[in-house]
Write an enzyme that holds these catalytic residues in place. Structure first.
Site, PDB file in Angstrom:
ATOM      1  N   GLY A 241      42.416  33.022  31.262  1.00 24.57           N
ATOM      2  CA  GLY A 241      43.560  33.545  30.516  1.00 24.57           C
ATOM      3  C   GLY A 241      43.617  35.009  30.898  1.00 24.57           C
ATOM      4  N   PHE A 242      44.607  35.381  31.663  1.00 27.68           N
ATOM      5  CA  PHE A 242      44.665  36.759  32.167  1.00 27.68           C
ATOM      6  C   PHE A 242      45.824  37.480  31.497  1.00 27.68           C
ATOM      7  CE2 PHE A 242      42.845  33.903  35.331  1.00 27.68           C
ATOM      8  CZ  PHE A 242      41.573  34.453  35.422  1.00 27.68           C
ATOM      9  N   ILE A 467      37.173  33.150  27.419  1.00 28.25           N
ATOM     10  CA  ILE A 467      38.287  32.783  28.313  1.00 28.25           C
ATOM     11  C   ILE A 467      37.794  32.723  29.759  1.00 28.25           C
ATOM     12  CG2 ILE A 467      40.022  33.622  26.716  1.00 28.25           C
ATOM     13  CD1 ILE A 467      40.293  36.164  28.333  1.00 28.25           C
ATOM     14  N   ALA A 511      33.787  41.908  23.955  1.00 28.08           N
ATOM     15  CA  ALA A 511      32.369  42.306  23.900  1.00 28.08           C
ATOM     16  C   ALA A 511      32.175  43.453  22.915  1.00 28.08           C
ATOM     17  CB  ALA A 511      31.867  42.705  25.287  1.00 28.08           C
ATOM     18  N   ARG A 648      27.322  50.066  28.146  1.00 30.51           N
ATOM     19  CA  ARG A 648      26.166  49.199  28.340  1.00 30.51           C
ATOM     20  C   ARG A 648      26.601  47.854  28.926  1.00 30.51           C
ATOM     21  NH1 ARG A 648      22.196  47.754  23.525  1.00 30.51           N
ATOM     22  NH2 ARG A 648      20.541  46.633  24.613  1.00 30.51           N
ATOM     23  N   ASN A 651      25.392  41.646  30.098  1.00 27.74           N
ATOM     24  CA  ASN A 651      24.761  40.631  30.950  1.00 27.74           C
ATOM     25  C   ASN A 651      25.141  40.988  32.376  1.00 27.74           C
ATOM     26  OD1 ASN A 651      24.530  38.292  32.640  1.00 27.74           O
ATOM     27  ND2 ASN A 651      24.462  36.985  30.834  1.00 27.74           N
ATOM     28  N   LYS A 653      24.905  39.620  35.078  1.00 31.23           N
ATOM     29  CA  LYS A 653      25.513  38.591  35.923  1.00 31.23           C
ATOM     30  C   LYS A 653      26.978  38.313  35.547  1.00 31.23           C
ATOM     31  CE  LYS A 653      24.296  34.157  37.938  1.00 31.23           C
ATOM     32  NZ  LYS A 653      23.257  33.124  37.981  1.00 31.23           N
ATOM     33  N   GLY A 722      34.568  47.111  27.236  1.00 24.22           N
ATOM     34  CA  GLY A 722      34.941  45.857  27.893  1.00 24.22           C
ATOM     35  C   GLY A 722      34.856  45.954  29.400  1.00 24.22           C
ATOM     36  N   GLU A 725      39.023  43.936  32.453  1.00 28.04           N
ATOM     37  CA  GLU A 725      40.282  44.329  33.078  1.00 28.04           C
ATOM     38  C   GLU A 725      40.114  45.347  34.204  1.00 28.04           C
ATOM     39  OE1 GLU A 725      43.475  43.388  31.431  1.00 28.04           O
ATOM     40  OE2 GLU A 725      42.790  42.799  29.447  1.00 28.04           O
TER      41      GLU A 725
HETATM   42 MO1  MOS Z   1      44.426  40.817  29.132  1.00 27.30          MO
HETATM   43  S1  MOS Z   1      45.901  41.210  30.508  1.00 27.30           S
HETATM   44  O1  MOS Z   1      45.094  41.726  27.844  1.00 27.30           O
HETATM   45  O2  MOS Z   1      44.493  39.122  28.821  1.00 27.30           O
END
Ligand code: MOS
Length: 758
Positions: A241-242, A467, A511, A648, A651, A653, A722, A725
C-alpha cells in the site's frame, strides 16, 4: 538482550511464503457472490440512459446496481469527514447521480454467482451519455488553474508569493529552469479489494486491503448511517500500500452496497486496469525552480513554483515540500497552481510531494553547482540548515552532513570528475550523481493492549497495519524488550478495527507511533508483575526494592544475586492469574481521550510538548552511478548508495528492505513510470503492466544502504522515525545528475525514456 535493532527475519515471513497469510481477495464466505463494476467510457458528461436488460438476462446475475436503484448514501462534506477524523479517496459518492467526472468512473455494478458471470454481464451494460469535452491537458488548463490557499492537510500552500523576484534580480548568480514529472500509477502486487457481508440491517464486516482499518470503518459507517462499532474492517495482511490504500475508494463502497442489495456476502476485487483509473494516482507536475546565489555558492533566494492537477479532492501533489526544508537561504518563495482535469483524484503515492519535488530542487542544486564549478556536496554543506526554515525550530535530531560524508566514502564520490563525458567504459559513458533527501518524522496517537497468559504467551493488540513494511516484526521486538520475554513468545494481532485505535499507516508514521505505545504497555505490564513479586510472601524477591531487580527471559532476578529469581509464569500462578494485561495510549491529542480502560503513558504529555520545541525530519543522501548508451538512448543504473538518517533502526533487515524498495520505486520514476492519457477521450493508454513499466530485476542492480542509526530521543523514548517513504526521495535527481555527469546532457522531464536522450 535487546531485540530492537536486530536484523531478524519477519515473524510473518513463513506465513507469507507458504501462502498461509491470507489477503483480502482470498477470503470466502458461505453463499458469497461476486461484484464487478461497470466503468464509464467517457470522461466528462452525464449518463442519459443505462440499458441493463441484456446484462440482467445473462447467466448467474443476481442484481445490477445503477444510480437509479442503488441504496442512497449519506452525502458528505470534507469538513464533516474531518470531524469524524477520517477522509475519502475522492469526493464522489458512488452511484448517487448521473454525473461522470473521469474515464473509468464506476457507473454500475453487476452482482453474480461467479466472478466470470459478473464480469461478462458487466460488459453487456449499455450506457448512453450526454458527452462534454474532457479537460485533460495540463498545459491547456493551467492558465485557468487556481492558487489554493492550503494544502490538503492544513498548512499554507502559498509562501512568500512574489517576494523572490527582487532578490533574484539582485543576485550575482541566477539560475532558473523548468522540470516536469509524470503521472504515476500505484502498482502494488495486490490490487484493492474487499469482501463484505452484513449481519442483519445494521452490522457489517469487511475483509479489506487497506492502510487504515479505522479510517475505512468511519467512512463506511458514515455513508451507510451505522454506528462505527457495528462496522468491523479487517486487514491482517496488505499486499503493498503505497498510498492507494490510505483512504476508502468507490470500489470499497460498492462492495458494501452490493452485499446489502444482494443480501449475501460479496467479493469485489478491482482489476489491474481499474488501478489506473479508480484508486488515485500521482499527479503530473511542472515545477519552475529559480535559485539566486553569491559567487561562492551561498544561496540568497530560492523560488519553487509548482503546477499540477486536482479533481474530486483537495489533495494535490505538494511538490514544494523538500524546498521548505532543505537549505539555508534568507528567502524562499514556494507557490502552487492547480488545474482541474477530468481524471480521477490524485492521492498519496510514496513520498507525496518529496518524490517529484526533490527531482526538481535537487537537479537545480546540481545545475547551480556545475555552473559555479563547486562540488555538489560542498554546495549543499555550504547551504546546510540545522533549523526548520519555516517553523524556525531546531530539528529534533539531524545528521544530514554525516549522510553526505558516509555516502561519499562508501560510494567513492572522490573519483567523480566535475566535467561531464570524462569516463567511458566500452560503449558506455559513465557518470556519478547525488542528491539530498528529506521526509517529515510523523508521529500520531496510538493505543496498545498487551496480554500475558498463564503459559507465558504474550499478545500485542493494536488496530495498526503491516502493509508489507515489517510492522508485525518490529512490534514483537519492541514488546520483547519492554517485557523481557523471548520474541518467540510474542504474537502480534493487528489489522482489525475492533482492536485498540491507531492511525492510518501512511506517511511513514507507524514505527514511531505504535512502537512507543507497545513499549509503554509492555513496561506497564512488567511493573505490575514486578509489584506482585516484590509483595509476594513466597517470592524469593519479597521485600526487595524495584531498583535492585533486573529482568530477562521472562524472569526477574536480583541484580547482585542472580540466583534469586522469579519467573513471570510463577508470579501469575501464585497469584491465581490466568491473564494479565495493560493498555496504554501514547502522545494523545489534547482533543482525544483514550478509551476508558486504557491509560495515557506517563511520559506522553511531555513527549507531546516536543512538537512545539522541535521539527521532526528524516534526512538522507542518495548517490547513483549510471551507464549511458548514447546510440540507443538507454540509461542503466549500475549502483545506488543510500545513506539514511531516520533515527533508531528498529530492525536492520526490514528497514533496509524499506529503503531498497523506495530506491527501486525511484528508479521507476526516473526511467520508466508514466501513465499516459489519450488526449481525445482522457482514457489511460497505459492500462496494464505491459505498457506501464515498473523496474524488474534486470533494472535493479546493487543498492547499498547505510543508516546513521542515531536515535531521535525527542520523537519518542524508542527514538525511531519512519523509514517507509524517504528511500524514494532524491533518487530521480541523483540519476538525472549522474546522466549529466556522464553525457553533459541535462534531462529535466521524467521519465528518462530513450527518446529524451537522443
Ligand atoms: Mo504513504 S504515500 O502516505 O502510503
Amino acid at each position: 538482550m535487546a531485540e530492537i535493532g536486530k536484523p531478524i527475519n519477519r515473524i510473518d515471513g513463513r506465513l507469507k511464503v507458504t501462502g498461509a497469510a491470507k489477503y483480502a481477495a482470498e477470503f470466502n464466505q458461505p453463499q458469497m457472490a461476486y461484484a464487478f463494476p461497470v466503468r464509464s467510457t467517457i470522461a466528462n458528461g452525464t449518463i442519459r440512459k443505462l440499458d441493463t436488460s441484456q446484462a440482467q438476462a445473462s447467466p448467474g446475475v443476481i442484481s445490477i446496481l445503477t444510480h437509479e436503484n442503488a441504496p442512497r448514501l449519506k452525502p458528505f462534506s470534507r469538513e464533516q469527514l474531518r470531524t469524524l477524523g477520517t477522509n475519502v479517496g475522492e469526493d464522489l459518492v458512488v452511484l448517487q447521480d448521473i454525473r461522470v467526472h473521469y474515464f473509468g468512473q464506476f457507473i454500475a455494478c453487476v452482482v453474480a454467482e461467479t466472478y466470470e458471470q459478473a464480469r461478462h454481464a458487466a460488459n453487456l451494460v449499455e450506457a448512453e451519455y450526454a458527452e462534454e469535452k474532457p479537460k485533460i491537458d495540463l498545459s491547456e488548463e493551467l492558465p485557468n488553474g487556481l492558487r489554493p490557499e492550503k494544502k490538503a492537510y492544513g498548512p499554507e500552500a502559498q509562501l512568500n508569493t512574489g517576494k523572490a523576484a527582487e532578490p533574484l534580480r539582485a543576485a550575482p548568480i541566477k539560475f532558473e529552469q523548468i522540470y516536469k514529472t509524470s503521472y504515476e500509477t500505484h502498482n502494488p502486487m495486490e490490487p484493492n479489494g474487499s469482501v463484505a457481508w452484513w449481519d442483519g440491517a445494521d452490522k457489517l464486516t469487511i475483509q479489506e486491503s487497506t492502510q487504515g482499518v479505522l479510517t475505512e470503518r468511519a467512512v463506511i459507517a458514515y455513508y451507510f448511517d451505522l454506528k462505527p462499532e457495528n462496522v468491523r474492517v479487517v486487514s491482517r495482511f496488505t499486499g503493498g500500500g503505497f498510498g492507494n490504500k490510505a483512504f476508502p475508494w468507490t470500489s470499497n463502497v460498492l462492495a458494501v452496497m452490493a452485499a446489502k442489495v444482494a443480501k449475501r456476502p460479496v467479493k469485489l476485487v478491482i482489476t489491474r486496469q481499474m488501478m489506473q483509473t479508480n484508486v488515485g494516482r500521482r499527479g503530473e507536475t511542472v515545477q519552475t525552480v529559480a535559485l539566486g546565489a553569491e559567487k561562492n555558492g551561498r544561496l540568497t533566494v530560492m523560488r519553487h513554483h509548482n503546477e499540477t492537477y486536482a479533481k474530486l479532492t483537495n489533495f494535490f501533489e505538494p511538490s514544494g515540500e523538500t524546498s521548505e526544508i532543505l537549505y539555508n537561504t534568507p528567502l524562499r518563495e514556494i507557490t502552487y497552481k492547480v488545474a482541474e482535469l477530468n481524471l480521477g483524484a490524485p492521492t498519496y503515492m510514496r513520498a507525496p510531494g518529496e518524490s517529484p519535488g526533490s527531482f526538481a530542487a535537487e537537479s537545480a542544486m546540481d545545475e547551480l553547482a556545475y555552473e559555479l564549478k563547486i562540488d555538489p556536496i560542498n554546495l549543499r554543506v555550504m547551504n546546510h540548515t540545522t533549523v526548520h526554515p519555516q517553523k524556525k525550530l531546531p530539528f529534533s535530531s539531524e545528521y544530514l552532513k554525516e549522510c553526505y560524508r558516509t555516502g561519499a566514502a562508501k560510494f567513492g564520490w572522490a573519483r567523480r570528475k566535475i566535467e561531464p563525458r570524462q569516463v567511458r567504459n566500452g560503449r558506455y559513458l559513465v557518470g556519478y550523481g547525488m542528491a539530498a533527501a528529506t521526509y517529515p518524522g510523523e508521529r500520531g496517537t496510538a493505543t496498545v493492549r498487551i496480554q500475558m497468559t498463564a503459559d507465558g504467551g504474550v499478545k500485542v493488540l493494536c488496530a495498526t497495519h503491516d502493509i508489507g513494511t515489517g510492522t508485525y516484526t518490529i512490534l514483537a521486538q519492541t514488546a520483547a524488550d519492554a517485557l523481557g520475554v523471548p520474541i518467540g513468545k510474542i504474537t502480534v494481532e493487528i489489522g482489525d478495527s475492533n482492536l485498540p485505535p491507531a492511525p492510518l499507516s501512511s506517511g511513514a508514521r507507524t514505527a514511531a507511533t505504535v512502537g512507543p505505545a507497545v513499549q509503554a504497555a509492555g513496561e506497564a505490564l512488567r511493573r505490575d508483575l514486578l509489584h506482585l513479586t516484590l509483595a509476594g510472601k513466597q517470592s524469593k524477591l519479597n521485600g526487595k526494592k524495584a531498583d535492585e531487580i533486573d529482568f530477562s527471559n521472562a524472569k526477574f532476578f536480583v541484580r547482585s544475586d542472580a540466583s534469586k529469581t522469579d519467573s513471570y509464569i510463577d508470579i501469575m500462578r501464585r497469584n491465581d492469574r490466568t491473564m494479565m494485561e495493560s493498555c496504554m495510549t501514547t502522545v494523545p491529542d489534547a482533543a482525544k481521550s483514550p478509551s476508558e480502560s486504557c491509560l495515557i503513558a506517563p511520559t506522553s504529555r511531555e513527549e507531546n510538548k516536543n512538537e512545539e520545541k522541535y521539527a521532526f525530519h528524516s534526512f538522507g543522501a542518495q548517490f547513483a552511478e549510471v551507464w549511458v548508451d548514447e546510440d540507443l538512448g538507454t540509461i542503466r543504473v549500475k549502483r545506488i548508495t543510500s545513506v539514511q538518517d531516520v533515527g533508531r533502526i528498529m530492525n536492520e533487515k526490514t528497514a533496509r528492505s524499506q529503503i531498497i524498495g523506495g530506491v527501486i520505486f525511484g528508479i521507476g520514476s526516473a526511467l520508466m513510470e508514466e501513465s499516459q492519457f489519450d488526449k481525445r477521450w482522457a482514457n489511460p493508454v497505459t492500462r496494464t503492466l505491459a505498457d506501464y513499466h515498473v523496474p524488474v530485476n534486470l533494472d535493479v542492480t546493487e543498492i547499498d544502504v547505510h543508516f546513521i542509526g542515531k536515535p531521535d530521543p525527542r520523537i519518542s523514548p524508542i527514538g525511531a522515525r519512519g523509514v517507509g517513504e524517504i528511500g524514494i526521495v532524491g533518487i530521480s535527481a541523483a540519476i538525472a545528475n549522474a546522466v549529466f555527469n556522464a553525457t553533459g546532457k541535462r534531462l529535466r522531464d521524467l521519465p528518462f525514456t530513450p527518446d529524451k536522450l537522443i
